[in-house]
Design an enzyme around this catalytic site. Sequence first.
Site, PDB file in Angstrom:
ATOM      1  N   ARG A 160     -26.755 -33.690  36.298  1.00 18.36           N
ATOM      2  CA  ARG A 160     -26.983 -32.619  35.332  1.00 18.36           C
ATOM      3  C   ARG A 160     -25.764 -31.718  35.235  1.00 18.36           C
ATOM      4  O   ARG A 160     -25.179 -31.349  36.249  1.00 18.36           O
ATOM      5  CB  ARG A 160     -28.220 -31.802  35.715  1.00 18.36           C
ATOM      6  CG  ARG A 160     -29.480 -32.671  35.797  1.00 18.36           C
ATOM      7  CD  ARG A 160     -30.726 -31.881  36.066  1.00 18.36           C
ATOM      8  NE  ARG A 160     -31.885 -32.767  36.210  1.00 18.36           N
ATOM      9  CZ  ARG A 160     -33.120 -32.359  36.453  1.00 18.36           C
ATOM     10  NH1 ARG A 160     -33.372 -31.072  36.569  1.00 18.36           N
ATOM     11  NH2 ARG A 160     -34.105 -33.244  36.574  1.00 18.36           N
ATOM     12  N   SER A 200     -42.105 -30.304  39.622  1.00 19.46           N
ATOM     13  CA  SER A 200     -42.706 -29.911  38.359  1.00 19.46           C
ATOM     14  C   SER A 200     -43.454 -31.122  37.823  1.00 19.46           C
ATOM     15  O   SER A 200     -42.860 -32.185  37.637  1.00 19.46           O
ATOM     16  CB  SER A 200     -41.621 -29.458  37.369  1.00 19.46           C
ATOM     17  OG  SER A 200     -42.195 -28.941  36.190  1.00 19.46           O
ATOM     18  N   ARG A 243     -33.889 -30.470  47.705  1.00 16.73           N
ATOM     19  CA  ARG A 243     -34.595 -29.203  47.895  1.00 16.73           C
ATOM     20  C   ARG A 243     -35.601 -29.310  49.043  1.00 16.73           C
ATOM     21  O   ARG A 243     -35.873 -28.312  49.726  1.00 16.73           O
ATOM     22  CB  ARG A 243     -35.283 -28.783  46.594  1.00 16.73           C
ATOM     23  CG  ARG A 243     -34.288 -28.398  45.516  1.00 16.73           C
ATOM     24  CD  ARG A 243     -34.928 -27.661  44.359  1.00 16.73           C
ATOM     25  NE  ARG A 243     -33.917 -27.231  43.393  1.00 16.73           N
ATOM     26  CZ  ARG A 243     -34.108 -26.339  42.434  1.00 16.73           C
ATOM     27  NH1 ARG A 243     -35.302 -25.754  42.326  1.00 16.73           N
ATOM     28  NH2 ARG A 243     -33.141 -26.012  41.606  1.00 16.73           N
ATOM     29  N   GLU A 262     -38.764 -23.622  43.277  1.00 19.07           N
ATOM     30  CA  GLU A 262     -39.392 -24.822  42.723  1.00 19.07           C
ATOM     31  C   GLU A 262     -38.904 -26.072  43.441  1.00 19.07           C
ATOM     32  O   GLU A 262     -37.706 -26.253  43.660  1.00 19.07           O
ATOM     33  CB  GLU A 262     -39.071 -24.946  41.235  1.00 19.07           C
ATOM     34  CG  GLU A 262     -39.644 -26.202  40.591  1.00 19.07           C
ATOM     35  CD  GLU A 262     -38.992 -26.526  39.256  1.00 19.07           C
ATOM     36  OE1 GLU A 262     -38.945 -27.719  38.901  1.00 19.07           O
ATOM     37  OE2 GLU A 262     -38.501 -25.600  38.579  1.00 19.07           O
ATOM     38  N   ARG A 282     -28.696 -26.024  43.258  1.00 17.59           N
ATOM     39  CA  ARG A 282     -28.364 -26.334  41.868  1.00 17.59           C
ATOM     40  C   ARG A 282     -27.049 -27.117  41.825  1.00 17.59           C
ATOM     41  O   ARG A 282     -25.965 -26.538  41.665  1.00 17.59           O
ATOM     42  CB  ARG A 282     -28.259 -25.046  41.052  1.00 17.59           C
ATOM     43  CG  ARG A 282     -28.382 -25.256  39.544  1.00 17.59           C
ATOM     44  CD  ARG A 282     -28.263 -23.932  38.808  1.00 17.59           C
ATOM     45  NE  ARG A 282     -29.345 -23.028  39.121  1.00 17.59           N
ATOM     46  CZ  ARG A 282     -30.520 -23.006  38.490  1.00 17.59           C
ATOM     47  NH1 ARG A 282     -30.758 -23.857  37.524  1.00 17.59           N
ATOM     48  NH2 ARG A 282     -31.449 -22.129  38.829  1.00 17.59           N
TER      49      ARG A 282
END
Length: 425
Positions: free
Chosen positions: A261, A351, A390, A348, A276
């Site tokens: 990403r 999801s 994570r 988070e 991130r």
Amino acid sequence: MLDLKLMQKNPDLVRESLKKRGAKVDVDEFLTLDERRKALIAEGEALKAERNAAGPEIARRKKAGEDAGTLLARMGEISERVKTLDAELTEVEAAERDWLLSVPNLPHESVPLGASEADNPVLRHFGEKPAMDFPPKEHWELGTALGGLDFECAAKLAGSRFALSFGWCARLERALAQFMLDVQTSRHGYTEVIPPYIVNRKTMTGTGQLPKFEEDLFRLEGTDYFLIPTAEVPLTNIYAGETLNEADLPVRFCALTPCFRSEAGSYGKDTKGLIRLHQFHKVEMVNFAHPERSYEALEEMTAAAETILQLLGIHYRVIELCTGDMGFGAAKTYDIEVWLPGQDQYREISSCSNCGDFQARRADIRFRSPDEKKPRHVHTLNGSGLAVGRCLVAVMENFQQADGSIVVPDVLKPYMGGIEVIEPR
């Protein structure tokens, strides 16, 4: 992609639903295009009918030796006009499709109203925050001090927002990934897949990454290929353009893949650590479900993701995203947020979303029922089961000790070759 018939028959419902999402979409633009499309079709069909009707009359006149010149001239005019109409119709239909591809999904009626993440209700908690009688450190401090993480070397090799793992840290991440795959395949019935990590534009469009979010992707220069941002993309498109049998539903896939990403627009956020990154690993779950059972499937998928944290013994909470905070393709979403003592906040880690038939319309994925004449679009769901990096962060911060060591959770010990405590050397 939204249902064309819904757009045509109930534009007010679409307009109101998109307003709830905070989406700035001009529904009238579509309606204007659709009216033009209908007018072009009507005029074209009328002209073609006139041309068909004139054929026998032209033949009769020629056979009788009568003058057919005026009628033939009219046929020439009709042919030219039909060509013009067909060309314009192609342009209008392309514009309609582009409009539909750029518009987000409609939220399910059960989704709470809200404008941002501040309006997301908390549904439940698991476990308790760990009691620590010392100031907890953040994962990047722990990992660096224990010789498992090196961000400076990663920056030398690739630039910012990359990480380099060594020894115990690389093994712990591998252990987590293997543990996740084992749980999702053996306990929850997911079939493991190793998909391509590079896909084409059509595949990206099928799940909604394109055309709207191209800046968030890594495109291979000089090609129309992209590095996947999540395994959701190739897994969902496995059945693109195909029709499944109703008896085969649901179909569940999971995959461990790297995710790439660009993190466009995130400058200044989470610049330290593993939260991130441009490249990370994730175990993704994808479900092709019957429309009448897809929201039950969403609850099951969320529970499957929660299982990982429950077995690890890590405190987390589940929130429901409000209308203004959902992703582009989602009709309903649950986020799982894990507690990170070092950061003193929830982050988070998964999801899980039901996209309804939104992606299935884009990718043309249907199922056939023996009781129905026409096939219907399936419902597609996707969820992290979990984000491996994570989860590594969560293990490091929640199982840290006062001396800077990290205790390996019991369920991971079989994957760690006998390592029970990661200690300073």
